[in-house]
Design a protein around this motif. Structure first.
Motif, PDB file in Angstrom:
ATOM      1  N   PRO A  60      96.541   5.948 -27.258  1.00  0.00           N
ATOM      2  CA  PRO A  60      96.134   6.932 -26.319  1.00  0.00           C
ATOM      3  C   PRO A  60      97.106   7.473 -25.264  1.00  0.00           C
ATOM      4  O   PRO A  60      97.851   6.949 -25.040  1.00  0.00           O
ATOM      5  N   ARG A 103      92.877  10.416 -23.973  1.00  0.00           N
ATOM      6  CA  ARG A 103      92.092   9.311 -23.437  1.00  0.00           C
ATOM      7  C   ARG A 103      90.659   9.844 -23.168  1.00  0.00           C
ATOM      8  O   ARG A 103      90.462  11.174 -22.735  1.00  0.00           O
ATOM      9  N   ARG A 129      86.216   5.746 -20.423  1.00  0.00           N
ATOM     10  CA  ARG A 129      87.526   4.585 -19.989  1.00  0.00           C
ATOM     11  C   ARG A 129      86.859   4.161 -18.650  1.00  0.00           C
ATOM     12  O   ARG A 129      86.269   4.841 -17.775  1.00  0.00           O
TER      13      ARG A 129
END
Length: 145
Positions: free
Chosen positions: A61, A66, A144
């Protein structure tokens, strides 16, 4: 009842030593040049490889790959959810426009609170749930923390 099928009849034996020449084809004993100078017999087959046919190796990532932030999506849903800001942020443009339209039309017709409640509930779901629909963006990338 005894029915006769055409495939039940014996066929003549196939002589595999005979070759059939296709018009414009190459004889079986001729070699064919391949890219890179390699030569193979014309009767030989090998698996083909096309550039890009194998998936690229997984990448670590980076800031470009991301996913979107779960916290940002949740807070946008809670505070600006009536305008569909969290949906635009996650890439769900059509739903963002629907929420925005409901808010504008609702402000005129006095039912704009519906999209505000909708946005707050979705904001809480983005913050609370970590699996399924509420854990990915529009491109199915995981959110995330």
């Amino acid at each position: 009842m005894n029915r006769h099928h055409p495939n039940d009849e014996p066929t003549e034996a196939i002589d595999y030593e005979k070759t059939v020449q296709v018009p414009g084809g190459r004889p079986l004993d001729e070699t064919i040049p391949l890219p890179g100078g390699e030569r193979v017999e014309s009767g030989y087959t090998r698996p083909l490889h096309f550039p890009g046919s194998t998936p690229p190796p997984p990448q670590h990532p980076t800031s470009a790959t991301r996913g979107k932030s779960r916290v940002v999506a949740g807070l946008l849903g809670i505070f600006l959810g009536a305008l569909g800001a969290h949906r635009f942020y996650l890439g769900y443009r059509a739903l963002g426009f629907v929420m925005l339209a409901i808010t504008v039309i609702g402000a005129i017709a006095n039912f704009g609170f519906i999209s505000a409640i909708w946005g707050v509930v979705e904001g809480i779901l983005y913050l609370a749930l970590r699996k399924g629909y509420w854990a990915v963006d529009a491109k199915q990338r995981p959110l995330r923390d």
